[in-house]
Motif scaffolding. Structure first.
Motif, PDB file in Angstrom:
ATOM      1  N   GLN A   1     -51.034  62.941 -13.264  1.00 32.00           N
ATOM      2  CA  GLN A   1     -49.674  62.321 -13.232  1.00 32.00           C
ATOM      3  C   GLN A   1     -48.925  63.410 -12.597  1.00 32.00           C
ATOM      4  O   GLN A   1     -48.203  62.949 -11.530  1.00 32.00           O
ATOM      5  CB  GLN A   1     -49.035  62.105 -14.773  1.00 32.00           C
ATOM      6  N   GLU A   2     -49.006  64.621 -12.679  1.00 30.86           N
ATOM      7  CA  GLU A   2     -48.275  65.730 -11.905  1.00 30.86           C
ATOM      8  C   GLU A   2     -48.977  65.695 -10.631  1.00 30.86           C
ATOM      9  O   GLU A   2     -48.035  66.041  -9.552  1.00 30.86           O
ATOM     10  CB  GLU A   2     -48.541  67.101 -12.634  1.00 30.86           C
ATOM     11  N   LYS A   3     -50.265  65.736 -10.318  1.00 26.29           N
ATOM     12  CA  LYS A   3     -50.804  65.748  -9.002  1.00 26.29           C
ATOM     13  C   LYS A   3     -50.290  64.312  -8.275  1.00 26.29           C
ATOM     14  O   LYS A   3     -49.885  64.422  -7.162  1.00 26.29           O
ATOM     15  CB  LYS A   3     -52.264  65.472  -9.103  1.00 26.29           C
ATOM     16  N   LEU A   4     -50.353  63.125  -8.730  1.00 23.13           N
ATOM     17  CA  LEU A   4     -50.014  62.040  -8.025  1.00 23.13           C
ATOM     18  C   LEU A   4     -48.306  62.162  -7.702  1.00 23.13           C
ATOM     19  O   LEU A   4     -48.112  61.830  -6.490  1.00 23.13           O
ATOM     20  CB  LEU A   4     -50.108  60.709  -8.960  1.00 23.13           C
ATOM     21  N   GLU A   5     -47.633  62.583  -8.685  1.00 26.10           N
ATOM     22  CA  GLU A   5     -46.054  62.885  -8.355  1.00 26.10           C
ATOM     23  C   GLU A   5     -45.975  63.988  -7.179  1.00 26.10           C
ATOM     24  O   GLU A   5     -45.288  63.698  -6.087  1.00 26.10           O
ATOM     25  CB  GLU A   5     -45.573  63.187  -9.407  1.00 26.10           C
ATOM     26  N   ARG A   6     -46.698  64.900  -7.247  1.00 24.82           N
ATOM     27  CA  ARG A   6     -46.486  66.161  -6.182  1.00 24.82           C
ATOM     28  C   ARG A   6     -47.128  65.401  -4.932  1.00 24.82           C
ATOM     29  O   ARG A   6     -46.341  66.043  -3.868  1.00 24.82           O
ATOM     30  CB  ARG A   6     -47.362  67.224  -6.755  1.00 24.82           C
ATOM     31  N   GLU A   7     -48.015  64.915  -4.737  1.00 28.31           N
ATOM     32  CA  GLU A   7     -48.625  64.399  -3.545  1.00 28.31           C
ATOM     33  C   GLU A   7     -48.046  63.265  -2.935  1.00 28.31           C
ATOM     34  O   GLU A   7     -47.967  63.243  -1.536  1.00 28.31           O
ATOM     35  CB  GLU A   7     -50.262  64.147  -3.569  1.00 28.31           C
ATOM     36  N   LEU A   8     -47.523  62.254  -3.645  1.00 32.06           N
ATOM     37  CA  LEU A   8     -46.943  61.133  -3.146  1.00 32.06           C
ATOM     38  C   LEU A   8     -45.586  60.890  -3.495  1.00 32.06           C
ATOM     39  O   LEU A   8     -44.904  59.900  -3.106  1.00 32.06           O
ATOM     40  CB  LEU A   8     -47.703  59.715  -3.823  1.00 32.06           C
ATOM     41  N   GLY A   9     -44.869  61.869  -4.078  1.00 33.24           N
ATOM     42  CA  GLY A   9     -43.554  61.898  -4.335  1.00 33.24           C
ATOM     43  C   GLY A   9     -42.906  61.061  -5.390  1.00 33.24           C
ATOM     44  O   GLY A   9     -41.858  60.971  -5.388  1.00 33.24           O
ATOM     45  N   GLU A  10     -43.849  60.374  -6.114  1.00 38.00           N
ATOM     46  CA  GLU A  10     -43.327  59.161  -7.340  1.00 38.00           C
ATOM     47  C   GLU A  10     -44.364  59.496  -8.404  1.00 38.00           C
ATOM     48  O   GLU A  10     -45.498  59.107  -8.108  1.00 38.00           O
ATOM     49  CB  GLU A  10     -42.985  58.039  -6.473  1.00 38.00           C
ATOM     50  N   ALA A  11     -44.045  59.642  -9.739  1.00 38.71           N
ATOM     51  CA  ALA A  11     -44.811  59.526 -10.821  1.00 38.71           C
ATOM     52  C   ALA A  11     -45.149  58.317 -11.260  1.00 38.71           C
ATOM     53  O   ALA A  11     -44.236  57.233 -10.916  1.00 38.71           O
ATOM     54  CB  ALA A  11     -44.019  60.387 -11.966  1.00 38.71           C
ATOM     55  N   PRO A  12     -46.433  57.727 -11.312  1.00 41.04           N
ATOM     56  CA  PRO A  12     -46.742  56.468 -11.434  1.00 41.04           C
ATOM     57  C   PRO A  12     -46.459  55.916 -12.960  1.00 41.04           C
ATOM     58  O   PRO A  12     -46.139  56.456 -14.155  1.00 41.04           O
ATOM     59  CB  PRO A  12     -48.279  56.569 -11.501  1.00 41.04           C
ATOM     60  N   SER A  13     -46.065  54.548 -12.823  1.00 39.83           N
ATOM     61  CA  SER A  13     -45.490  53.851 -14.209  1.00 39.83           C
ATOM     62  C   SER A  13     -46.539  53.374 -14.924  1.00 39.83           C
ATOM     63  O   SER A  13     -46.266  52.773 -16.001  1.00 39.83           O
ATOM     64  CB  SER A  13     -44.372  52.696 -13.586  1.00 39.83           C
ATOM     65  N   PHE A  14     -47.863  53.286 -14.394  1.00 38.51           N
ATOM     66  CA  PHE A  14     -48.674  52.706 -14.945  1.00 38.51           C
ATOM     67  C   PHE A  14     -50.001  53.528 -15.093  1.00 38.51           C
ATOM     68  O   PHE A  14     -50.470  54.358 -14.406  1.00 38.51           O
ATOM     69  CB  PHE A  14     -49.379  51.408 -14.181  1.00 38.51           C
ATOM     70  N   PHE A  15     -50.816  52.951 -16.308  1.00 38.20           N
ATOM     71  CA  PHE A  15     -52.160  53.824 -16.474  1.00 38.20           C
ATOM     72  C   PHE A  15     -53.199  52.665 -16.493  1.00 38.20           C
ATOM     73  O   PHE A  15     -53.098  51.874 -17.238  1.00 38.20           O
ATOM     74  CB  PHE A  15     -52.008  54.665 -17.870  1.00 38.20           C
ATOM     75  N   ALA A  16     -54.365  53.273 -16.146  1.00 39.72           N
ATOM     76  CA  ALA A  16     -55.660  52.333 -16.339  1.00 39.72           C
ATOM     77  C   ALA A  16     -56.740  53.213 -17.169  1.00 39.72           C
ATOM     78  O   ALA A  16     -56.917  54.180 -16.649  1.00 39.72           O
ATOM     79  CB  ALA A  16     -56.341  51.841 -14.891  1.00 39.72           C
ATOM     80  N   TYR A  17     -57.267  52.654 -18.307  1.00 34.92           N
ATOM     81  CA  TYR A  17     -58.464  53.566 -18.884  1.00 34.92           C
ATOM     82  C   TYR A  17     -59.559  53.296 -18.257  1.00 34.92           C
ATOM     83  O   TYR A  17     -60.143  52.340 -17.681  1.00 34.92           O
ATOM     84  CB  TYR A  17     -58.516  52.676 -20.171  1.00 34.92           C
ATOM     85  N   PRO A  18     -60.096  54.681 -17.886  1.00 33.45           N
ATOM     86  CA  PRO A  18     -61.355  54.547 -17.155  1.00 33.45           C
ATOM     87  C   PRO A  18     -62.447  53.587 -18.080  1.00 33.45           C
ATOM     88  O   PRO A  18     -62.612  53.768 -19.181  1.00 33.45           O
ATOM     89  CB  PRO A  18     -61.889  56.146 -17.417  1.00 33.45           C
ATOM     90  N   PHE A  19     -63.039  53.065 -17.321  1.00 30.93           N
ATOM     91  CA  PHE A  19     -64.199  51.995 -17.793  1.00 30.93           C
ATOM     92  C   PHE A  19     -63.717  51.131 -18.708  1.00 30.93           C
ATOM     93  O   PHE A  19     -64.294  50.280 -19.339  1.00 30.93           O
ATOM     94  CB  PHE A  19     -65.301  52.748 -18.563  1.00 30.93           C
ATOM     95  N   GLY A  20     -62.310  50.863 -18.811  1.00 30.70           N
ATOM     96  CA  GLY A  20     -61.738  50.027 -19.561  1.00 30.70           C
ATOM     97  C   GLY A  20     -61.769  50.173 -20.906  1.00 30.70           C
ATOM     98  O   GLY A  20     -61.383  49.309 -21.817  1.00 30.70           O
ATOM     99  N   GLU A  21     -62.084  51.343 -21.506  1.00 30.33           N
ATOM    100  CA  GLU A  21     -62.346  51.701 -22.719  1.00 30.33           C
ATOM    101  C   GLU A  21     -61.268  52.392 -23.510  1.00 30.33           C
ATOM    102  O   GLU A  21     -60.439  53.284 -22.649  1.00 30.33           O
ATOM    103  CB  GLU A  21     -63.439  52.845 -22.974  1.00 30.33           C
ATOM    104  N   TYR A  22     -60.925  51.849 -24.766  1.00 30.82           N
ATOM    105  CA  TYR A  22     -59.806  52.420 -25.501  1.00 30.82           C
ATOM    106  C   TYR A  22     -59.864  52.223 -27.086  1.00 30.82           C
ATOM    107  O   TYR A  22     -60.676  51.498 -27.272  1.00 30.82           O
ATOM    108  CB  TYR A  22     -58.233  51.755 -24.975  1.00 30.82           C
ATOM    109  N   GLY A  23     -59.205  52.976 -27.722  1.00 35.22           N
ATOM    110  CA  GLY A  23     -59.141  52.826 -28.971  1.00 35.22           C
ATOM    111  C   GLY A  23     -57.683  53.224 -29.659  1.00 35.22           C
ATOM    112  O   GLY A  23     -57.070  53.728 -28.691  1.00 35.22           O
ATOM    113  N   PRO A  24     -57.403  53.123 -30.989  1.00 31.80           N
ATOM    114  CA  PRO A  24     -56.352  53.477 -31.597  1.00 31.80           C
ATOM    115  C   PRO A  24     -55.611  54.877 -31.117  1.00 31.80           C
ATOM    116  O   PRO A  24     -54.506  54.916 -30.675  1.00 31.80           O
ATOM    117  CB  PRO A  24     -56.341  53.121 -32.962  1.00 31.80           C
ATOM    118  N   GLU A  25     -56.374  55.696 -31.043  1.00 32.63           N
ATOM    119  CA  GLU A  25     -56.033  57.131 -30.917  1.00 32.63           C
ATOM    120  C   GLU A  25     -55.796  57.469 -29.504  1.00 32.63           C
ATOM    121  O   GLU A  25     -54.915  58.094 -29.174  1.00 32.63           O
ATOM    122  CB  GLU A  25     -57.288  58.147 -31.509  1.00 32.63           C
ATOM    123  N   VAL A  26     -56.581  56.843 -28.545  1.00 25.79           N
ATOM    124  CA  VAL A  26     -56.523  56.787 -27.197  1.00 25.79           C
ATOM    125  C   VAL A  26     -55.217  56.240 -26.963  1.00 25.79           C
ATOM    126  O   VAL A  26     -54.122  56.876 -25.898  1.00 25.79           O
ATOM    127  CB  VAL A  26     -57.527  56.420 -26.420  1.00 25.79           C
TER     128      VAL A  26
END
Length: 350
Positions: free
Chosen positions: A174-199
């Motif tokens: 998040q910090e790298k994207l904001e620093r390089e592109l000038g805006e913090a992303p509003s969305f997140f995508a789970y790598p491989f589409g994997e998630y669970g309650p703790e993540v």
């Protein structure tokens, strides 16, 4: 099995009128490689992608930015009857060389999810290219630093250390994207589409407007904004016919009662217990499809209308699998879709 189902659904749907869409529904698609045959499981040919975009135009689908759609869904506001969102994961070079010329031609918005640790590596876009795309209007999303299997613990890693590592993956990206592109992303995508309650719990801490998986289904106001579904378009699924069928689907309003996590434990195949609140849906024709198997078993729970137990007939294979549930509307010709993700964290990816 799902391809056969989709063909039947599509032919049947053509014979009957389309019902109006409830508020807050959109069909979100996710792509990876474009015109790159070296990656057959995640690639789409440029001819097919062109045909998909042309179909959206001819069928008068409204292609909206992800942010606008999610804001409307979260506020339970109306969306166009045929509403589509285009997203791309991983920021490969083929997005710029293959997809962007076509997206420019059709004037369609897109969100690109970037794993910052890969930027500038062979086959990936560099920061100058990403900055140029951002200036052009491409929305950028957070896809972690190293694209890890977030559900997996490293050797001798305790829970606190694992949580710190997951937070660091998201924070640093998040910090790298904001620093390089000038805006913090509003969305997140789970790598491989994997998630669970703790993540999911950790992802919520960042205050994203939404987070997206890769379990197929239609995004609507009944979704948890931290696990919006997307229809993958890669490999055998990256066809014009399959795209048209999925772009016409509506959300099957499933409430998952158990289990509370898609991570599979000792029970394989797992039992999914659900409730479906769909007065206009013909639940007598509810079906379950499992990749590489015959249809799953669906058992109504006695004395509780709309409650079902769903189970595959054989153990699930691979690291990731899904139960895909479909049912038709009553006399409308419309079809409804829901997919439940399953993940085996002790298995390697296939």
């Amino acid at each position: 099995m799902i391809f056969k189902l989709c063909s039947c659904l599509f032919l049947f749907a053509l014979l009957l009128p389309v019902s109006p869409a409830p508020a807050g529904q959109a069909n979100i698609f996710v792509y990876h490689h474009f015109g790159d045959d070296r990656y057959p499981s995640t690639n789409i040919s440029l001819d097919v992608f062109t045909a998909q975009l042309q179909l959206l135009k001819e069928k008068e689908h409204v292609v909206l930015p992800l942010e606008e759609v999610v804001r409307r869904i979260r506020e339970d506001r109306e969306l166009p009857e045929r509403c589509t969102v285009l997203t791309v994961d991983d920021a490969y070079v083929s997005f710029l060389t293959g997809a962007m010329p076509l997206l420019r031609r059709y004037g369609y918005p897109v969100t690109l999810f970037v794993s910052t640790g890969s930027v500038g590596s062979p086959g990936y876009l560099n920061w100058d290219q990403l900055r140029s795309l951002a200036r052009e209007g491409v929305a950028m999303g957070n896809h972690t630093v190293s694209h890890p299997y977030l559900l997996n613990r490293k050797t001798k890693e305790n829970d606190r250390e694992w949580r710190q590592r997951v937070r660091r993956e998201i924070t640093e990206a998040q910090e790298k994207l904001e620093r390089e592109l000038g805006e913090a992303p509003s969305f997140f995508a789970y790598p491989f589409g994997e998630y669970g309650p703790e993540v999911v719990e950790i992802v919520r801490e960042f205050g994203f407007l939404g987070a997206l998986g890769q379990q197929s289904g239609v995004a609507y106001s009944g979704n948890d904004p931290s696990v919006f579904p997307r229809f993958p378009m890669g490999g055998p699924y990256a066809t014009l016919e399959g795209f048209e069928q999925k772009a016409a689907m509506k959300a099957l309003p499933v409430q998952v009662i158990s289990p509370t996590s898609p991570v599979v434990g000792e029970e394989n195949p797992p039992t999914l217990e659900i409730r479906i609140e769909g007065g206009g849906i013909d639940l007598t024709r509810l079906r379950c499809f499992v990749q590489g198997q015959e249809e799953g078993e669906i058992t109504p729970v006695p004395g509780d209308a709309g409650r079902f137990r769903v189970r595959a007939v054989s153990p699930l294979a691979g690291r990731r699998n899904k139960y895909t549930l479909t049912a038709p509307g009553r006399g409308t010709g419309q079809w409804y879709w829901f997919s439940q993700l399953w993940v085996f964290t002790d298995r390697p990816d296939s």
